[in-house]
Structure formats: C-alpha cells, structure tokens
Design a protein around this motif. Structure first.
Motif, PDB file in Angstrom:
ATOM      1  N   LYS A   1      61.898  36.246  42.047  1.00  0.00           N
ATOM      2  CA  LYS A   1      61.733  34.837  42.388  1.00  0.00           C
ATOM      3  C   LYS A   1      63.033  34.058  42.161  1.00  0.00           C
ATOM      4  O   LYS A   1      63.049  32.838  42.216  1.00  0.00           O
TER       5      LYS A   1
ATOM      6  N   LYS B   1      68.967  38.497  53.932  1.00  0.00           N
ATOM      7  CA  LYS B   1      67.552  38.486  53.556  1.00  0.00           C
ATOM      8  C   LYS B   1      66.968  39.759  54.144  1.00  0.00           C
ATOM      9  O   LYS B   1      67.270  40.105  55.279  1.00  0.00           O
TER      10      LYS B   1
ATOM     11  N   GLU C   1      63.977  36.154  49.383  1.00  0.00           N
ATOM     12  CA  GLU C   1      64.902  35.104  48.966  1.00  0.00           C
ATOM     13  C   GLU C   1      66.324  35.639  49.080  1.00  0.00           C
ATOM     14  O   GLU C   1      66.562  36.823  48.853  1.00  0.00           O
TER      15      GLU C   1
END
Lengths: 772, 342, 156
Positions: free
Chosen positions: A736, A349, A688
């Motif tokens: 996303k 991440k 994410e």
C-alpha cells in the motif's frame, strides 16, 4: 470576521437553529438533518478565527446523530466552551437602534429571556428545489407532501417511476456521507438496467519518452491561483529564483496552472524544451497531483516525473500578513521540489488480473441487499452469515417507522436471496483469515474452506445493547426494551395506564459516548402505537434530545398531538426507576421545568442503543482494515469515501459502519455493492507506482520488514539464485506504499519508489540550504 | 619483478589490528615474497624521519589502523598519504572511529580530567592541583613535546583521502588474505585493482553469514546478553538480545554469534546506509510487537517500553559514532531540561 | 545528495536568528490537516517547511538526524492519531522510533524537545496551527541548533 453592517469584529455571536425547519408556520415540518452539526462547526471555526469570540447556539434539540458527531458536540461544548441552549425556541430578534446590537428573545421552559448579541447567524434548512414540480412533471415521478422526491423505506433510491432513481438531498435532507453512499447506490440501481452493455473506457496509450541517462531538464510552473497565491507571494520573484536552480531550463508563471488551457501550455513546453521533469508550485498534491500527472503523461512523460510545491494551502494562505517571508518560503518550497524532482525516476505499474466475483460478510439487511445488487448485475456472490439463518437484526424489527409491519418484507428478501442462482449462501460461517489483495482475495472460513473473491463487502451488522441486570431495574417485571415492547404489542394490547420510556439507555454515556441514531424514532413510533390503541394511556418519553431527523419529525409531531409527553433530562442525570410494591415509578429531573418529577409507571420501556460486535476486531485484523474508537469499522474517509476502506477492494455497509435506519442501510448497501462492482467488473487492475522494492544485491532476508508490514505484503523467501540464502519479496498487489518497511530496513535494501532515501535526503538538504 | 613496499601504522587504536596482520600465519611468508616492509613500528625499526625522507608515492600500500585522535595520528596519516600510492583504512577505528570514537560524547579536557583525577587507579583523586599532560614541557635538558589530544575523534577518511576500506575489530584474516590476494594478483599478473573507495568486505549484512534459525522478527522485551540463556540455534534478536547483525556489513564470518554473543556492529553499515546506529534503532523500534492496547497507550508508556534500551548510543553506535550523521556530542547553550542520561 | 548551490534566501536582518523547522507530515492525516489550516486561513509563523511522506512511518530516524546535521533547529513528525492510521499501525512504529530517537538525541547533547511527535488528523487544521505555533516558540526558547552553532564558530 466582521459584522457586515459596520465592519466591527463581533464578540457575541448567536446561531439560531431550525430556521425554516421544524416550523409549521413556513410549512416545513421536517428537520433538515444537517444544520446542528453545521452550526457547531461554524461556531468552532468562528471562535478559532477571532480571539475572544463567544458563540452561543440556540437549539431545539442537538441532533448529533451521525458517526462520531456526538464526540464533536462534546468537544465544542467542553473544549471550546461554546454556549448551547437546548430545548429553546427563539421568539424574536430585534435591533437596538442605538447600539446596533441584536436582542434575541427566547423562551426556556416557562421563563422568557432576552440576550444581547453582536451578530446573529440563521441556521437555515433545506427545501426542495424551486422547480422540483417541473422535474416531477416531466419525469413523471411523485413528490412527497414537502416537495421532495417520494421514496419508500425498502426502496430508498427509487422514485415512483421504474428506471428513475434518486440520490442526495432531493429525496430527503441529508449530509455528505449519506449522499455520497447513496449516489453510489443509485448508480448501482441504474447499472442494473444497463449492465449488459458494460464497456470500459481505455485512454489511448501514449508512447513514453525514455529519459534514462538524461541530464534532468526541469520545467517549473508557478501558479498565481488568481489572487490566492499572488495576493501574498511575489510570484515573479519566485519564478526568477527558480530559473537560478541547477537543471531548471524553464520557469513560468501561470494565472491558474490547473486550468485546461494551462495543461496545453505545460504539454507544449515539455515538447518544445524536451523537459524531462515537471514541477508545479501551486496548491496541494492531495487534490491536484493526479491532474498534472495525467497532463505530463499526455506529453509522453512518465507521470512520476512530476513533483509539486504547495505554496498556497501551506504558504500564502497561512502567512497572509507576511508577504516577504511567504515569498522566501515559496522559494524554499520550490527549491525543495526541484531538488527531489532531479532524482525522480519513471515508475511502472504492473497489471493484475481480477476475479469477477464478490463476497458479502453478513447476512442481514445490508448484506442481503449488497449481495442481490451484485448478483443482479451478473456477478457470482458468496454470502457469509455467522448464524444459522439470514435476516440479522431485521428479525427483531416488527415495523417500519410509519408502523407498517416488516415481517413479510424479510421473508420476501430471504426468499429472493435463496432463489438467486448467483448467490451462494454460507450459513454458520465466519472469516478466519484473508490473504491476497484487491481483485484476488482468498478468504479462509471456520469451516476450513478457502473462498476466492475479487472484492469483499463488510456488512456484519451490530447488536442491540442489552441492559445490565438492574440497570434501570431491567429484569424486573414490567421493565422492558423497545423491542420487547413491540413483541408484546404484537400479541395484544398493552395493559398499562402509565408508560414511561427512557431514552439513551446504553448510548451517550461514558461507556458508549455516541448517539445510536434510531432509538428516538423507535420510541416515538411505539408511543404512537400505544396512544392509537388506548388513547387514555399516559406515555412519557424521557430524553436528552429528541433526534427524529428528516421526515421522521412528522412522527414526533404526531406523538405530541396524540398527547405523548416529552421530558428533557440532563446529559449526566439519568432518571431513576423505583419500585413501590407492585408498581413502578420513575424519578426524573425535568430541565425545562427545573424540578424533579416522580412519574408513576405500569411499564418502563428502555430505549436501548446499538453496539458493535466484539468480534469486529478479528474480522478487521483479517481484512487489514481499521476500527473506529467506538468499535465500528472505519471507512477511508468519513465524508468523501463513506463505504470504502483504505484497503482497496473492501467495502462497508449497514450497522457495521454505524447505527442507522433500514432505508439508510439499504441505500448504503447498494452503494457498497456499486463500489465493489467497480473492481470486479474490470479486466485488470494496476498496482501503485510508489510501492516498496527490494534491492536484491543487498537484501539477505534478515526478516525485519516482514512483521512490520500491516498488509502482509512482504514474505521472506529462498533466494532463487542460491537456495541456502534468504531474501525479502514484496507482493506488488498487496503493498500500500506506506514505506514503514523501508524506514525499518537496517541494511538499506528496501526502498520506496518515489520516496527513495536519496530523494528524501535531497529534499531535506534543500529545505535547509539557504535557510537562516 | 621488483618487490612492492607496504606499511602499517597504528593511530588511535588498541593494537589488535597489528596483531591481526600477524595472525595470517604462514601467509605472511607469501607477503614477504612480494613485499618489503617499508614502515611498521611494531615489527620493524624504521623511524619516522626515514619515512619523511622517502620520495612521494614510495610506499605501494599503507594499511592505516586506528582513528585520528591526536596531532601525531593526523601528522603521520597525512605523511603516509603523501608517501603511499594506496592507503587502506584498516579496521573499525580507521573506518568508523571504533571504540575510541565514543570519546566524541565528551571532549579532550573532560577525558583527561577523568583519566588523571577520577579513575580508581589515579593517585590524584584528592590532589588539590592535579597534574595533567602538557603539549610542551620545558626542562633543563631541552623542550619536550607530546601530541595534542583532540576534542573530536575522526575517521581516517575525514582527514586524508582513502583508497580502500577494510572494516572489522580487527579485520579477519580472511579479509586480509582477500586483500593481499588482490594485491598479489595485481603485482604478479597485472590484475586490475578494485575501484577506489571499495570495501574489502561483503555488501550484505551479517544475517547473510549467520547460521542461526530465523522465524518471526518480533521483540517484546529486550534483554542484556548476560541476563538470559541464549539459545545458540535461534536468531539472537528474536530472543530479545539486541544484535546489530541486521544493520552490520558481513565479512567477519559471524564470529561473535558463533561464540553466542550478539553482534555489536564493528563492520559498520552497508553502502546503502548512512548511519548504522539510526538504521538499527529504527529496525528495533519497528519490530517491537504492536500491542492490542497500543492505541490507548500514552507517550510515557511508549517511553517506558523503549527505555528497555538503556543506552541507545552505546548500543547502536558502539563502533561508528564519528562516522554517524551527527558525528559527536553537542552542547546546548540553554540548559537541557532533563538531565542527560550519560 | 543534491548539487544545488547554496543560495542564501534574503537575509532577515543580520545576526537575527530565526528558527528553521522541518515538519514531516503523513499524506493522509497531518498533511491534509496542514492543508485544512490553509483552507481555513489559520495564520502561523513561516519558520517551518513541510516534507510529505505517505505515512509517518516512512520517516526514517536517519531523516531526522540528517535534518539536524544540516542545521535544522527543530524537527516535527506529524502523523495520524493512534487507531486512526491510514496504514493501520504505521504510527505506532513512528511513535517508538521517535521515543528512542529522543533518548539518543539527548545522549548527543541535544535538548530532546527539538524533536516532537504530534498527532494531527485531516480535520485538525487548528491543531496543526497550534502545533506549529507552540513548537516554533519552544525552538525559539531553546535557541539555534548547537551543532550548527559549533560549525559556525569553527568557521570564524
């Protein structure tokens, strides 16, 4: 489903509403707000569960006032055929001593009826906790006359004592979304007292084992979930089977794999056996994946080296009568998870910086409240208002539900915002474009400015429905809306002998099938005002249901006591307004009396509903958030994430979300502010792990992915190594992780980490191996 | 330095690949310098029995073009595999099945029936007992045999082990020269050969070579190339003409696009893609512009929009059906509800 | 590709064919709907296996083709309702791809009804159950995947 007394499956089930609510006899005059929807849900579930079951619900009023509740009510009635009696009081329930059937006696208007049922469900309401008085004494907070925490319209989260806040059903009966929003709001209020000492808890960094190049060593843990899985699935067989799968070095059964003890076992096994992949076969990853991921992280494994097989929710619970097949299917699901886990890779991440400032779009009650809440905790806030002044709909609301004037309140609020050094007000300003992502938004306005913010609160409000010309004779003298009535009463008494109010004008119809939530209370409040001023005036309220939920029920009762007459009409039989010379009359089919009444009227007052703004669509597009089918902003989860959007860093409050009262708006706005502050108070955010990534060896910037991305996360840029060539670039902060671009990519250059093509093929192939 | 031996053979193909090899012009002289032609039916008079007589591995490299569609194709492919050190799957038909591969929509019986009784040029259109080619025919002079036509067209690597692939319909002289250069360097200087299974082409897609200007990849209506005036400067796909370029391996030099025609995919997919057709289908469906009223559209509305693609198989799998994931048409036991559109 | 040995699950009676269905479910709506069916104890046939993706739009047409080539008798793609997609408009892409894919499957000779797209929201446990029940019946009527049948025939 069986009847508890004799274990016979019931056919006819009655739900009796308002048991212990709206009942002077037990002293609970208030409406418990949630039982109508609860009963509807239970009736639907009961019917789905038991073939031939016929539920009947005895309502006084159907109070489906929440977001999309009215749709649910319509589905229950029309699709499921659930019988609903409205405007009905149940007098008694008796058991037939022979058949054990229950006789429900009820009055429907003048008529008295008896109907037989196999089972009766009491929809019992809320009461304050039994020891609320103790709590009130020890905390020194005031309770209201029903024993709930006392709050005010403009301070809905505060108790009577400074520094003590209240949330949830303790201040009034309420449903989940409102409770959740309020809980955030109360946290915001509490935070305002302590924010100066804000610290962020950071879990200690655990060094990560490097698994690169290692042969997979998979540990499989199969959960019994007490009897939830083991009751149907032969877990030892599944464990034995897992042991036969390639690369599985351990398979073990656990009574509750999610228990704290078992997390220790998993960590121990990882260390003992050098496991580099973990598969848990238990319940759903939607709730439990994060727990297991953090467990393996604590044991030094990258959290993405984890895979789950859902053998409870999607196997043992839905195949309860086929234990052998359920066991086979569990094996299949374990094989699939193992196959995917073999190809899992550690994912990183990245950290992104965060702007420590907020933005609120909309300068009404919700927007000003949210802005003040953030500003109060030290964050600079940009407040954007599309009109030339602050206030929004509050400018049109003259009084609280109890009749207290609100104009002073508005002036105070506006002054407070104006004086607040942390708030910059932008009037006549609209958002035209939004780029960037959570923590780092760039907002363009119609004035050509580009403002930066870490989070955005959407509080653009809604608008009063304006009746169409001639709708209920609107436009004729003496036909007015409730707001116009209030305006008129401010200037002097209403000279009218007969006033007829018509509810649901522009609500609960084909055009807007939802309930606008506030109009019943508004009508009742104005009716009371008229009656108090001139008791001889006859006031009629024509309605489909009176929805004065919560403590608002007191006003409904008061209105009745003052002589206001309530006439119920059918969903699809709107009253008609007619003119006779100088006078008006209203024709209405009274469903209780079963006859058409002609009511003379000197004034006809239309209770107009609330509508979303048309330009919501533009803002939604700019912010990349969805709208509901009714045109309101659509939150991430209607129950559990009521002020969040699926897009991180964007929050929601006020009428932009759904029609609501001022106290609800304020509480929700504080909730949205609190949620926004969870972002802008951070030092950094993490991306994410499962985002899209470009294989630059293959990508040539063909551009297919760019318009496909709803989040504008992909741009086609010049290849830095060869400026003649192009390639796609994924903005990690914006992605996303939906994977739409990956499936669209025709060259195979785009991959979704954690859902790579090879991983997906492995799970597909495994699903189909061994199957018949 | 002893010369190497090369062979070229023609399976189910059109002959274009053989011509392509001749198209390298004067470079062919360089080939002659380092190589003897061991077998090349269209150019030299070596018989099959001569090949059968060669020791195993005798041929240095065989360039096999065409798909495997009958027993003879298969026999020779297997024979040449045995006799050759290297086999190159040459051209789209050998690599992916190519145009003949579309026969996988049907079967041998139906193909023969169509060709021998239904084509306009057939004089058996109204014959009661039409004559079809037979595998074996007995005559007074002896028994005659022609190859058996297979139901399924296969790629070369579905029948024999293949060392290298050179796609294209036909492979461009550029690619051929590239390969010959590799072989020459290997023979002359001992330069290493590419790893087995290598593609003699780019691993990017055609857009990498295409010089047209790209703006926003969005399609509202699909047109056939002949229906519209195609702007030669602008991306074909952005003009609504289905171009398989984004899903097709580069290496051809975007010749079709230079000729203002869309790419039809003869170079096949990149290494990362399994199914060129499925991949392009997905891309095209994805870039259709999402309309404002899309949420209220019915499934039928969407079908209508997508039906602008008149022949998905012919459009997306023009060259690659035998190499696709499904490979060939199937027959449902139960009647298919709607009449199949082909 | 996985190197799992083919491990036959226990025979469900020799020669007795049972539909084998793959159901791709998006994480936010249909997978949650499937979970809700479980929480509500809604019973349904065992013939399907769920594969989770974050969005239905991650379902590459190649996944569907792959499933059919490996012997799936039916494939379900389940996503959020139109205007309700967690990822705004992912489901619109899915819908178009599936429409085109059904046309293609028909050209391959498959009954296009072997591939179905349905919208199942997180609150529609009952719809998930209904979809599984109906689709299993549809596939039962259609019979085994013809591709698998042909491969089996060749083996014998």
């Amino acid at each position: 489903m069986v009847r508890p007394s004799d274990h016979v499956t019931p056919k006819k089930v009655a739900f009796l509403q308002c048991v212990g609510s709206r009942d002077e006899k037990v002293g609970n005059n208030y409406c418990s707000s949630v039982c109508c929807m609860y009963a509807l849900k239970q009736a639907i579930i009961a019917q789905e569960h038991t073939q031939g079951l016929k539920p009947t619900i005895f309502f006084m009023d159907v109070r489906a006032f929440g977001k999309e509740f009215e749709d649910y009510r319509a589905r229950a009635e029309n699709e499921y055929g659930i019988q609903m009696y409205k405007g009905v009081r149940v007098a008694s329930v008796d058991e037939d001593p022979e058949t054990k059937k229950l006789l429900v006696r009820y009055s429907n208007g003048a008529e008295s009826n008896v109907e037989e049922f196999d089972l009766v469900v009491l929809s019992v309401g809320f009461e304050p906790p039994a020891d609320a008085h103790k709590l009130s004494d020890s905390l020194g907070i005031k309770l209201n006359k029903y024993g709930f925490a006392d709050t005010t319209v403009f301070d809905p989260l505060s108790t009577s004592r400074k520094g003590v806040y209240v949330t949830g059903a303790f201040s009034a009966p309420k449903d989940i979304p409102q409770s959740v929003a309020e809980a955030s709001g109360a946290a915001c209020k509490a935070g305002s007292q302590v924010y100066k000492n804000r610290v962020h808890y950071e879990a200690p960094e655990i060094p990560e084992t490097d698994v690169a190049g290692q042969e997979p060593r998979i540990g499989v843990f199969v959960c019994d979930c007490g009897i939830n899985i083991r009751g149907t699935v032969d877990v030892p067989k599944v464990v034995d089977y897992a042991k036969t799968l390639p690369n599985v070095v351990l398979a073990e059964e656990g009574k509750y794999t999610c228990s704290a003890d078992f997390q220790e076992i998993i960590k121990k096994r990882i260390k003992e056996l050098n496991l580099n992949r973990v598969v848990v076969a238990s319940c759903t990853p939607r709730t439990h994946e994060p727990l297991f991921q953090s467990t393996i992280k604590e044991a030094g494994l990258n959290p993405y080296l984890f895979e789950m097989a859902n053998i409870r929710d999607q196997c043992s619970w839905i195949h309860m009568h086929e234990p052998e097949r359920a066991t086979e299917k569990s094996k299949d699901l374990v094989r699939m998870a193992v196959a995917k886990s073999r190809l899992l890779e550690p994912l990183g991440k990245s950290k992104l910086g965060v702007l420590h400032s907020g933005m609120v779009v909309g300068g009404g009650l919700a927007g000003m409240t949210a802005a003040l809440d953030m500003a109060e905790q030290g964050f600079p806030v940009q407040l954007l208002e599309k009109t030339g002044e602050l206030g929004g709909n509050m400018k049109n609301i003259k009084s609280e539900e109890n009749g207290k004037a609100t104009s002073k309140r508005l002036d105070e609020l506006v002054a407070k915002v104006r004086k607040c050094p942390n708030i910059t007000v932008h009037l006549n300003t609209m958002v035209t474009d939004v780029s960037g992502f959570v923590g780092n938004f760039k907002v363009k306005t119609n004035k050509g400015e580009e403002l930066e913010t870490g989070a955005v609160v959407v509080a653009v409000g809604g608008q009063q429905y304006k009746p169409k010309p001639r709708e209920f004779m609107y436009g004729e003298p003496n036909v007015m809306t409730q707001w116009e009535l209030e305006e008129k009463m401010l200037t002097g008494p209403l000279h009218a002998k007969n006033v007829v109010m018509i509810q649901c004008v522009g609500s609960r119809n084909k055009e807007a099938p939802y309930c606008s939530r506030v109009c019943c209370t508004e009508a009742v409040r104005n009716a009371i005002k008229i009656k108090k001023a001139t008791p001889s005036t006859e006031v009629y309220i024509l309605h489909k249901d009176i929805r004065t939920y919560g403590f608002r029920e007191d006003y409904y009762k008061e209105a009745g006591e003052l002589g206001v007459k309530f006439v119920r009409f059918n969903e699809n039989e709107d009253p008609k307004v007619e003119r006779h010379g100088a006078g008006l009359s209203v024709l209405v089919n009274d469903t209780v009396l079963g006859e058409t009444l002609r009511l003379p009227a000197d004034a006809v007052v239309l209770s107009t509903g609330i509508r979303p703004y048309h330009d919501n669509e533009d803002l939604a597009k700019a912010l990349k958030v969805p709208l509901s089918k009714d045109g309101y902003f659509l939150e991430a989860h209607m129950k559990l994430r009521p002020v969040d959007f699926a897009t991180n860093g964007v929050y929601l409050a006020g009428l932009a979300h759904w029609p609501k009262f001022m106290d609800e708006t304020i509480a929700q706005a504080s909730g949205a502010a609190a949620r926004a502050m969870t972002i802008i108070s951070r030092d950094y955010l993490e991306t994410e792990g499962i985002i899209a990534a470009v294989n630059e060896m293959v990508c040539n910037g063909c551009g297919i992915c760019e318009p496909v991305c709803e989040y504008k996360a992909i741009t086609i840029v010049k290849d830095p190594s060869n400026p003649d060539k192009l390639k796609a670039m994924v903005n990690e902060g914006l992605c996303k992780a939906c994977g739409t671009c990956v499936a669209a990519c025709p060259s195979g250059a785009m991959e979704q980490k954690g859902f790579k093509n090879a991983q997906m093929y492995a799970i597909i192939d495994a699903a189909l191996e061994g199957g018949k | 330095m002893s010369k190497i031996r090369i062979a070229q053979y023609w399976g189910a193909g059109c002959g274009g690949c053989d011509v392509a090899l001749l198209d390298i012009d004067e470079k062919i002289l360089g080939v002659a310098e380092i190589a003897d032609i061991a077998f090349w039916p269209i150019a030299v008079d070596t018989k099959l029995k001569d090949v059968e007589a060669m020791p195993d591995g005798y041929i240095t490299a065989t360039l096999y073009n065409g798909a495997i569609r009958n027993s003879e194709n298969e026999y020779v492919a297997k024979l040449l595999r045995k006799k050759s050190a290297l086999v190159v799957s040459f051209g789209s038909c050998a690599c992916y099945g190519g145009i003949p591969g579309l026969a996988n929509l049907t079967n041998a019986k139906d193909v023969l029936e169509y060709v021998y009784t239904k084509t306009p040029s057939s004089d058996q259109q109204h014959t009661k007992d039409p004559v079809f080619p037979q595998h074996e025919t007995h005559t007074k002079y002896g028994d005659l045999e022609i190859p058996v036509l297979y139901d399924t067209v296969k790629t070369l690597d579905q029948v024999i082990d293949v060392d290298y692939y050179m796609p294209g319909c036909p492979p461009t002289t550029n690619l051929i020269n590239q390969f010959l250069g590799i072989v020459e360097a290997h023979v002359k200087n001992g330069a290493p050969l590419p790893p087995k299974g290598a593609m003699i082409a780019s691993n990017k897609t055609l857009c990498d070579e295409c010089t047209r200007k790209k703006t926003v990849k969005q399609v509202e209506t699909v047109h056939d190339a002949f229906e519209v005036d195609i702007d030669p400067e602008k991306c074909m796909l952005e003009q609504g003409v289905i171009c398989l370029g984004p899903a097709t391996r580069a290496g051809c030099g975007a010749k079709c696009l230079e000729g203002n025609q869309p790419c039809r995919g003869c170079m096949g997919p990149t290494d990362q893609v399994q199914d060129q057709g499925g991949s392009m289908l997905s891309a095209l469906a994805s870039i259709y512009k999402v309309q404002d009223k899309e949420s209220q559209m019915s499934e039928d509305d969407i079908l209508k929009i997508m039906a602008q693609v008149k022949d998905p198989m012919g459009t997306f799998y023009c060259y690659t059906m035998p190499k696709s994931i499904i490979k060939r048409a199937v027959k449902e036991k139960k009647k298919v509800k709607k009449e199949a559109s082909t | 590709m996985s190197q799992v040995q083919v491990t036959q699950t226990e025979a469900k009676g020799e020669g007795e064919w049972e539909p084998n269905i793959i159901a791709f479910c998006c994480n936010w709506c249909s997978y949650a709907g499937a979970d809700l069916a479980g929480v509500s104890r809604l019973q349904m046939p065992t013939n399907f296996k769920v594969i989770r993706t974050m969005c239905s739009a991650r379902v590459d047409p190649e996944f569907v083709l792959r499933a059919f080539s490996k012997g799936a008798d039916g494939v379900l793609v389940l996503g959020c309702h139109p205007a309700d997609c967690h990822y705004i408009g992912g489901n619109y892409r899915t819908r178009r791809r599936v429409a085109l894919l059904r046309m293609l499957l028909e050209q391959y000779g498959f009954d296009p009804d072997r591939l179905r797209l349905e919208w199942v929201s997180a609150s529609e446990g009952a719809k998930f159950q209904k979809t599984i029940k109906e689709f299993t019946e549809t596939i039962r009527e259609l019979g085994p995947n013809p591709l698998k049948e042909e491969q089996e025939e060749k083996k014998h």
